[in-house]
Design a protein around this motif. Sequence first.
Motif, PDB file in Angstrom:
ATOM      1  N   MET A   1      39.271  65.451  54.317  1.00 43.75           N
ATOM      2  CA  MET A   1      39.708  64.052  54.225  1.00 43.75           C
ATOM      3  C   MET A   1      39.757  63.635  52.761  1.00 43.75           C
ATOM      4  SD  MET A   1      37.680  62.121  57.266  1.00 43.75           S
ATOM      5  CE  MET A   1      38.555  61.772  58.771  1.00 43.75           C
ATOM      6  N   ASN A   2      40.928  63.232  52.303  1.00 50.53           N
ATOM      7  CA  ASN A   2      41.099  62.887  50.894  1.00 50.53           C
ATOM      8  C   ASN A   2      40.992  61.380  50.705  1.00 50.53           C
ATOM      9  OD1 ASN A   2      41.498  63.570  48.270  1.00 50.53           O
ATOM     10  ND2 ASN A   2      43.715  63.339  48.359  1.00 50.53           N
ATOM     11  N   ILE A   3      40.024  60.937  49.916  1.00 47.77           N
ATOM     12  CA  ILE A   3      39.840  59.505  49.659  1.00 47.77           C
ATOM     13  C   ILE A   3      40.290  59.199  48.237  1.00 47.77           C
ATOM     14  CG2 ILE A   3      38.155  57.631  49.484  1.00 47.77           C
ATOM     15  CD1 ILE A   3      36.452  59.173  51.574  1.00 47.77           C
ATOM     16  N   GLU A   4      41.320  58.354  48.118  1.00 45.50           N
ATOM     17  CA  GLU A   4      41.829  57.965  46.799  1.00 45.50           C
ATOM     18  C   GLU A   4      41.815  56.448  46.618  1.00 45.50           C
ATOM     19  OE1 GLU A   4      45.705  59.679  46.388  1.00 45.50           O
ATOM     20  OE2 GLU A   4      44.946  61.738  46.260  1.00 45.50           O
ATOM     21  N   LYS A   5      42.138  55.740  47.711  1.00 47.28           N
ATOM     22  CA  LYS A   5      42.239  54.281  47.630  1.00 47.28           C
ATOM     23  C   LYS A   5      41.191  53.646  48.548  1.00 47.28           C
ATOM     24  CE  LYS A   5      45.799  50.787  47.091  1.00 47.28           C
ATOM     25  NZ  LYS A   5      47.208  50.439  47.227  1.00 47.28           N
ATOM     26  N   VAL A   6      40.416  52.720  47.978  1.00 49.40           N
ATOM     27  CA  VAL A   6      39.293  52.109  48.692  1.00 49.40           C
ATOM     28  C   VAL A   6      39.474  50.596  48.729  1.00 49.40           C
ATOM     29  CG1 VAL A   6      36.773  51.798  48.686  1.00 49.40           C
ATOM     30  CG2 VAL A   6      37.762  53.957  47.864  1.00 49.40           C
ATOM     31  N   MET A   7      39.172  49.989  49.877  1.00 52.30           N
ATOM     32  CA  MET A   7      39.075  48.532  49.944  1.00 52.30           C
ATOM     33  C   MET A   7      37.615  48.161  50.146  1.00 52.30           C
ATOM     34  SD  MET A   7      40.555  45.738  52.705  1.00 52.30           S
ATOM     35  CE  MET A   7      42.083  45.182  51.981  1.00 52.30           C
ATOM     36  N   VAL A   8      37.130  47.217  49.336  1.00 51.45           N
ATOM     37  CA  VAL A   8      35.773  46.688  49.505  1.00 51.45           C
ATOM     38  C   VAL A   8      35.913  45.254  49.993  1.00 51.45           C
ATOM     39  CG1 VAL A   8      33.580  46.140  48.392  1.00 51.45           C
ATOM     40  CG2 VAL A   8      34.861  48.177  47.676  1.00 51.45           C
ATOM     41  N   ILE A   9      35.266  44.951  51.115  1.00 55.89           N
ATOM     42  CA  ILE A   9      35.362  43.604  51.689  1.00 55.89           C
ATOM     43  C   ILE A   9      34.084  42.835  51.355  1.00 55.89           C
ATOM     44  CG2 ILE A   9      35.510  42.271  53.827  1.00 55.89           C
ATOM     45  CD1 ILE A   9      37.226  44.562  54.935  1.00 55.89           C
ATOM     46  N   GLY A  10      34.257  41.753  50.587  1.00 55.14           N
ATOM     47  CA  GLY A  10      33.127  40.947  50.145  1.00 55.14           C
ATOM     48  C   GLY A  10      32.934  41.106  48.647  1.00 55.14           C
ATOM     49  N   ALA A  11      33.114  40.008  47.887  1.00 58.71           N
ATOM     50  CA  ALA A  11      33.043  40.082  46.419  1.00 58.71           C
ATOM     51  C   ALA A  11      31.748  39.503  45.862  1.00 58.71           C
ATOM     52  CB  ALA A  11      34.248  39.361  45.803  1.00 58.71           C
ATOM     53  N   ALA A  12      30.757  39.304  46.737  1.00 55.66           N
ATOM     54  CA  ALA A  12      29.428  38.873  46.290  1.00 55.66           C
ATOM     55  C   ALA A  12      28.781  40.036  45.519  1.00 55.66           C
ATOM     56  CB  ALA A  12      28.604  38.455  47.503  1.00 55.66           C
ATOM     57  N   PRO A  13      27.540  39.879  45.010  1.00 51.02           N
ATOM     58  CA  PRO A  13      26.959  40.938  44.166  1.00 51.02           C
ATOM     59  C   PRO A  13      27.011  42.351  44.751  1.00 51.02           C
ATOM     60  CG  PRO A  13      25.629  38.979  43.996  1.00 51.02           C
ATOM     61  CD  PRO A  13      26.691  38.684  45.015  1.00 51.02           C
ATOM     62  N   MET A  14      26.737  42.524  46.038  1.00 52.88           N
ATOM     63  CA  MET A  14      26.772  43.873  46.619  1.00 52.88           C
ATOM     64  C   MET A  14      28.196  44.429  46.604  1.00 52.88           C
ATOM     65  SD  MET A  14      23.814  45.072  47.349  1.00 52.88           S
ATOM     66  CE  MET A  14      24.126  46.468  48.396  1.00 52.88           C
ATOM     67  N   GLY A  15      29.142  43.652  47.086  1.00 48.59           N
ATOM     68  CA  GLY A  15      30.534  44.097  47.170  1.00 48.59           C
ATOM     69  C   GLY A  15      31.139  44.360  45.804  1.00 48.59           C
ATOM     70  N   SER A  16      30.885  43.456  44.852  1.00 48.32           N
ATOM     71  CA  SER A  16      31.452  43.660  43.514  1.00 48.32           C
ATOM     72  C   SER A  16      30.806  44.872  42.848  1.00 48.32           C
ATOM     73  CB  SER A  16      31.304  42.410  42.645  1.00 48.32           C
ATOM     74  OG  SER A  16      29.946  42.086  42.443  1.00 48.32           O
ATOM     75  N   ASP A  33      38.216  39.297  49.549  1.00 42.97           N
ATOM     76  CA  ASP A  33      37.334  38.226  50.030  1.00 42.97           C
ATOM     77  C   ASP A  33      38.212  37.115  50.571  1.00 42.97           C
ATOM     78  OD1 ASP A  33      35.039  36.582  50.536  1.00 42.97           O
ATOM     79  OD2 ASP A  33      34.006  37.601  48.905  1.00 42.97           O
ATOM     80  N   LEU A  34      37.565  36.109  51.153  1.00 41.21           N
ATOM     81  CA  LEU A  34      38.310  35.026  51.805  1.00 41.21           C
ATOM     82  C   LEU A  34      39.056  34.144  50.799  1.00 41.21           C
ATOM     83  CD1 LEU A  34      35.565  33.975  54.379  1.00 41.21           C
ATOM     84  CD2 LEU A  34      37.688  35.190  54.898  1.00 41.21           C
ATOM     85  N   LYS A  35      38.452  33.934  49.627  1.00 37.79           N
ATOM     86  CA  LYS A  35      39.048  33.025  48.636  1.00 37.79           C
ATOM     87  C   LYS A  35      39.196  33.705  47.283  1.00 37.79           C
ATOM     88  CE  LYS A  35      37.186  28.778  50.677  1.00 37.79           C
ATOM     89  NZ  LYS A  35      36.236  27.663  50.470  1.00 37.79           N
ATOM     90  N   ALA A  36      40.244  33.327  46.569  1.00 34.65           N
ATOM     91  CA  ALA A  36      40.526  33.919  45.260  1.00 34.65           C
ATOM     92  C   ALA A  36      39.389  33.665  44.269  1.00 34.65           C
ATOM     93  CB  ALA A  36      41.833  33.355  44.702  1.00 34.65           C
ATOM     94  N   ASP A  37      38.713  32.455  44.356  1.00 37.07           N
ATOM     95  CA  ASP A  37      37.646  32.202  43.377  1.00 37.07           C
ATOM     96  C   ASP A  37      36.435  33.088  43.611  1.00 37.07           C
ATOM     97  OD1 ASP A  37      38.647  30.193  44.988  1.00 37.07           O
ATOM     98  OD2 ASP A  37      37.021  28.817  44.570  1.00 37.07           O
ATOM     99  N   PHE A  38      36.186  33.478  44.899  1.00 32.64           N
ATOM    100  CA  PHE A  38      35.086  34.413  45.164  1.00 32.64           C
ATOM    101  C   PHE A  38      35.358  35.741  44.451  1.00 32.64           C
ATOM    102  CE2 PHE A  38      34.305  32.411  49.660  1.00 32.64           C
ATOM    103  CZ  PHE A  38      33.826  31.265  49.050  1.00 32.64           C
TER     104      PHE A  38
END
Length: 283
Positions: A1-16, A33-38
């Motif tokens: 399984m080749n992983i090249e592109k990843v999506m992380v959901i949640g831009a809080a400290p853990m996600g970022s 995340d839900l909002k651009a400012d997050f």
Amino acid sequence: MNIEKVMVIGAAPMGSGIAQVCAMAGYQVLLNDLKADFIERGLGVINKNLSRQVEKGRMTEEQKQEITARLTPSTDLNDAGGVDLIIEAAVENMDIKTKIFSQLDNIAPANAILASNTSSLPITEIAAATKRPEKVIGMHFMNPVPVMKLVEIIRGLATSDEVYRAIEDMTKSLSKVPVEVNDFPGFVSNRILMPMINEAIYTLYEGVATKEAIDEVMKLGMNHPMGPLTLADFIGLDTCLYIMETLHEGFGDDKYRPCPLLRKYVKAGWLGKKSGRGFYQYE
């Protein structure tokens, strides 16, 4: 399984933090995340972390620019249609997680792996919200993600060996240490850590010692880098309570019963460092 592109959901400290280490390892990363400012806030933290590395001479300005160029903001879950791996780092709530995984199951490519950064919730139950339970796995990173080496990798009941191996290899590529853990409430880290924190809170609640004394005993006597009450404040008292409730419900054993003082602080909105007050007060 080749992983090249990843999506992380949640831009809080853990996600970022997860997005940062993935981008540093050369992956193309969508930070969702839900909002651009997050997302802006999350990217700001990443930029600050990388700038610190440049100042310390651990990377060049050019390397920093290359890393940030691999990060793309996203406010639409439909962007998951072109990724190989999704790491969900949303709030620690089963209803929210199962809803996200059900949506992702309909959007993500058939070969995409769906991972959760849950710190205590059963992967098997999260996987049941999808039609691809064999491709669902737990990747529990430690906070702060760029610093901490451990990733607990949790197999659900149906997780395939191929998916496990792909995630184990990918974790190593992030310069992390993967540790295989079976799917039990709290896994290993929080099944051991949270009852210790809870017992420290009981020790304070029962008037055995002051908060400062309890923390000093564990730091100087047990060689812990920070005391359990300070650590609880950094984790978030609401998160500590939620994990203790998950352990209590999952095992049905009163040794996991949350301390009444922990409940009282959470009801008062004293959630620790993030709210400015927990067991200690913060600027």
